[in-house]
Design a protein around this motif. Structure first.
Motif, mmCIF file in Angstrom:
data_model
loop_
_atom_site.group_PDB
_atom_site.id
_atom_site.type_symbol
_atom_site.label_atom_id
_atom_site.label_comp_id
_atom_site.label_asym_id
_atom_site.label_seq_id
_atom_site.Cartn_x
_atom_site.Cartn_y
_atom_site.Cartn_z
ATOM 1 N N MET A 134 13.806 -60.890 -49.647
ATOM 2 C CA MET A 134 13.610 -62.283 -49.318
ATOM 3 C C MET A 134 14.759 -63.120 -49.220
ATOM 4 O O MET A 134 14.795 -64.155 -48.503
ATOM 5 C CB MET A 134 12.590 -62.922 -50.258
ATOM 6 N N VAL A 135 15.805 -62.788 -49.940
ATOM 7 C CA VAL A 135 17.029 -63.567 -50.132
ATOM 8 C C VAL A 135 18.274 -62.525 -49.413
ATOM 9 O O VAL A 135 18.714 -61.785 -50.239
ATOM 10 C CB VAL A 135 17.426 -64.124 -51.410
ATOM 11 N N SER A 136 18.838 -62.992 -48.499
ATOM 12 C CA SER A 136 20.063 -62.209 -47.716
ATOM 13 C C SER A 136 21.308 -62.765 -48.190
ATOM 14 O O SER A 136 21.420 -64.146 -48.044
ATOM 15 C CB SER A 136 19.671 -62.287 -46.219
ATOM 16 N N PRO A 137 22.457 -61.936 -48.594
ATOM 17 C CA PRO A 137 23.630 -62.565 -48.866
ATOM 18 C C PRO A 137 24.349 -63.045 -47.582
ATOM 19 O O PRO A 137 25.157 -63.730 -47.358
ATOM 20 C CB PRO A 137 24.376 -61.412 -49.491
ATOM 21 N N ASN A 138 23.912 -62.508 -46.464
ATOM 22 C CA ASN A 138 24.559 -62.776 -45.186
ATOM 23 C C ASN A 138 23.444 -62.908 -43.952
ATOM 24 O O ASN A 138 23.085 -62.063 -43.514
ATOM 25 C CB ASN A 138 25.303 -61.373 -44.764
ATOM 26 N N LEU A 139 23.241 -64.426 -43.598
ATOM 27 C CA LEU A 139 22.315 -64.685 -42.925
ATOM 28 C C LEU A 139 22.465 -64.091 -41.442
ATOM 29 O O LEU A 139 21.498 -63.668 -40.687
ATOM 30 C CB LEU A 139 22.031 -66.014 -42.724
ATOM 31 N N ILE A 140 23.666 -63.902 -41.118
ATOM 32 C CA ILE A 140 24.297 -63.448 -39.747
ATOM 33 C C ILE A 140 23.706 -61.973 -39.667
ATOM 34 O O ILE A 140 23.097 -61.436 -38.606
ATOM 35 C CB ILE A 140 25.512 -63.704 -39.453
ATOM 36 N N ALA A 141 23.962 -61.196 -40.623
ATOM 37 C CA ALA A 141 23.693 -59.850 -40.758
ATOM 38 C C ALA A 141 21.939 -59.616 -40.440
ATOM 39 O O ALA A 141 21.619 -58.738 -39.872
ATOM 40 C CB ALA A 141 24.408 -59.108 -41.954
ATOM 41 N N ALA A 142 21.533 -60.540 -41.273
ATOM 42 C CA ALA A 142 19.900 -60.071 -41.242
ATOM 43 C C ALA A 142 19.389 -60.583 -39.927
ATOM 44 O O ALA A 142 18.732 -59.941 -39.562
ATOM 45 C CB ALA A 142 19.504 -61.402 -42.370
ATOM 46 N N ALA A 143 19.993 -61.535 -39.406
ATOM 47 C CA ALA A 143 19.288 -61.913 -38.003
ATOM 48 C C ALA A 143 19.948 -60.806 -37.045
ATOM 49 O O ALA A 143 19.001 -60.438 -36.219
ATOM 50 C CB ALA A 143 20.175 -63.251 -37.563
ATOM 51 N N SER A 144 21.047 -60.466 -37.404
ATOM 52 C CA SER A 144 21.391 -59.486 -36.278
ATOM 53 C C SER A 144 20.482 -58.056 -36.345
ATOM 54 O O SER A 144 20.252 -57.363 -35.492
ATOM 55 C CB SER A 144 23.017 -58.858 -36.224
ATOM 56 N N GLN A 145 19.742 -58.007 -37.739
ATOM 57 C CA GLN A 145 19.039 -56.639 -37.817
ATOM 58 C C GLN A 145 17.504 -57.071 -37.751
ATOM 59 O O GLN A 145 16.740 -56.266 -38.048
ATOM 60 C CB GLN A 145 19.028 -56.073 -39.244
ATOM 61 N N MET A 146 17.454 -58.160 -37.078
ATOM 62 C CA MET A 146 15.918 -58.759 -37.081
ATOM 63 C C MET A 146 15.216 -58.841 -38.410
ATOM 64 O O MET A 146 13.981 -58.478 -38.386
ATOM 65 C CB MET A 146 15.121 -58.049 -36.016
ATOM 66 N N GLN A 147 15.837 -58.932 -39.488
ATOM 67 C CA GLN A 147 15.003 -59.050 -40.794
ATOM 68 C C GLN A 147 14.734 -60.523 -40.811
ATOM 69 O O GLN A 147 15.532 -61.423 -41.278
ATOM 70 C CB GLN A 147 15.997 -58.769 -41.963
ATOM 71 N N LEU A 148 13.555 -60.697 -40.608
ATOM 72 C CA LEU A 148 12.881 -62.180 -40.559
ATOM 73 C C LEU A 148 12.581 -63.003 -41.866
ATOM 74 O O LEU A 148 12.730 -64.069 -41.766
ATOM 75 C CB LEU A 148 11.460 -62.063 -39.589
ATOM 76 N N LEU A 149 12.396 -61.935 -42.747
ATOM 77 C CA LEU A 149 11.901 -62.687 -43.913
ATOM 78 C C LEU A 149 13.008 -63.675 -44.731
ATOM 79 O O LEU A 149 12.818 -64.879 -44.973
ATOM 80 C CB LEU A 149 11.369 -61.618 -45.152
#
Ligand code: ASP
Length: 408
Positions: A134-149
């Motif tokens: 639910m909480v990502s340390p790196n939003l860009i990485a999360a976005a690039s992996q399509m982790q939406l939560l």
């Protein structure tokens, strides 16, 4: 308005024809249809392209439009309450039909388990993983992996903070409102490509199986299981329509308005990829922008009624094949874990198959049992994704009703 609605109707019919032709072409021409796979990929990519900017802008502008953080708690509470209770009902329906139909009885368990190794090799998902994603340390990485939560959680917090900074926040809110409108416009344009895209997705996937004859052969071994899942999903769909009618007074008119999204979910087997279309349809169906922006992105990621029902049926089916009795205690554990596993499943094709490992391990069933489900999972995935998107759509209308009544 009349011109607009006839135009909408035309698009809906074009999509329905796309689905029918896709099934016919895939069944008749078999693997030859794989040559048009790229058209489906193009459609999917176009939808996925819009997801990250759309979610960020929609959630931030949706939360900011609440104006007061306390309202976020209220709408958030009713949204989570709706998600949790309808998912629980879905699992109960799944357990009821699988106990009645007993699709696994009499099926040989000496199956080739090698096929499941690919799924079992993936890192197993645990409960703490679900919370940590639910909480990502790196939003860009999360976005690039399509982790939406994590993107949604960040946007929720950002939007809430934005309502507290007064004048300085105004241009930022306007900025995100603008991005949201532009993204919705893009989605409307992409929709024109949906009939062709969905046709290609269905025809090429059916073609990959080898055509109609090969599909029937695949289904025949586990026919009762396929029937049980589809029966359970249909019962849940009817439950959702009744709930919608009771709470909002709307019924099939709303479902028809949402049908482009529901069919797209069937075509893509991905709630996340369908999200932009679900949002577009809900707004056109008269759900307020506020509820659409808040309820649907969250729903596409965590509210998966179809997946929860499917996981309960599939796990019970595996137990029946291995002739392992699941009593009340075990079924209660299946009920709890299937609900949680569905929350943890991403809105992408066959994600439910991976999180099912949580449920199987909780009741000590052999994980290789997943091999039994593989041949037909791509098909059942489409049905359960359609129900997932229906659950989100009905949720948006119901929360909207609550929200309107509360703010009166
Ligand atoms: N494909 C489903 C969805 O995107 C998830 C799953 O059940 O596999 O909603």
């Amino acid at each position: 308005m009349a011109a607009k609605s006839s135009h909408e109707k035309f698009l809906l019919w074009a999509i329905i024809i796309g689905v029918a032709l896709g099934i016919a072409a895939g069944a008749v021409f078999g693997s030859k249809m794989q040559s048009i796979d790229w058209l489906g990929v193009l459609f999917l990519n176009a939808l996925k392209m819009t997801i990250i900017p759309l979610i960020i802008a929609a959630v931030i502008s949706g939360v900011a439009s609440l104006g007061d953080i306390r309202k976020l708690g209220k709408i958030g509470g009713s949204t989570v309450g709706y998600y949790a209770s309808t998912t629980a009902v879905a699992v109960l329906i799944g357990l009821a039909v699988v106990n009645l139909m007993r699709p696994g009885d009499g099926i040989a368990s000496n199956i080739n388990t090698a096929a499941a190794s690919e799924i079992l090799e993936k890192d197993p998902v645990t409960f703490t993983d679900i919370v940590l994603t639910m909480v990502s340390p790196n939003l860009i990485a999360a976005a690039s992996q399509m982790q939406l939560l994590p993107i949604i959680v960040f946007s929720l917090i950002f939007g809430a903070a934005l309502t507290t900074v007064g004048e300085n926040g105004r241009p930022v809110i306007n900025f995100f409102n603008g991005i949201n409108d532009v993204m919705m416009k893009l989605v409307n344009w992409i929709m024109y490509f949906a009939p062709v895209g969905i046709f290609a997705l269905i025809a090429s996937r059916l073609g990959e199986t080898g055509g109609g004859q090969a599909l029937l052969e695949e289904i025949s071994g586990v026919g009762t299981y396929v029937l049980t899942v589809i029966l359970g999903l249909s019962c849940h769909f009817i439950f959702l329509v009744c709930l919608l009618k009771i709470v909002t007074g709307r019924g099939l008119d709303y479902i028809t308005a949402m049908s482009r999204a529901i069919i797209t979910a069937f075509g893509t087997a991905s709630s996340s990829a369908t999200l932009p279309i679900t949002m577009g349809c809900a707004q056109k169906a008269g759900v307020s922008a506020r509820s659409t922006k808040f309820v649907l992105p969250l729903g596409a990621t965590v509210n998966m009624d179809g997946t929860a029902l499917y996981e309960a049926v599939a796990v019970m089916f595996i137990a029946q094949v291995y002739a392992i009795e699941m009593g009340f205690y075990e079924q209660t554990i299946i009920f709890i874990t299937a609900t949680l596993a569905a929350i943890g499943a991403a809105g992408i094709p066959q994600a439910g198959l991976v999180t099912m490992i949580i449920v199987l391990s909780a009741v000590n069933l052999p994980l290789e049992g997943i091999s039994l489900l593989l041949a037909v999972d791509w098909l059942l995935d489409r049905f359960r994704t359609a129900v997932n998107v229906s659950g989100d759509s009905v949720g948006a209308a119901i929360i909207d009703k609550f929200d309107n009544t509360a703010s009166r």
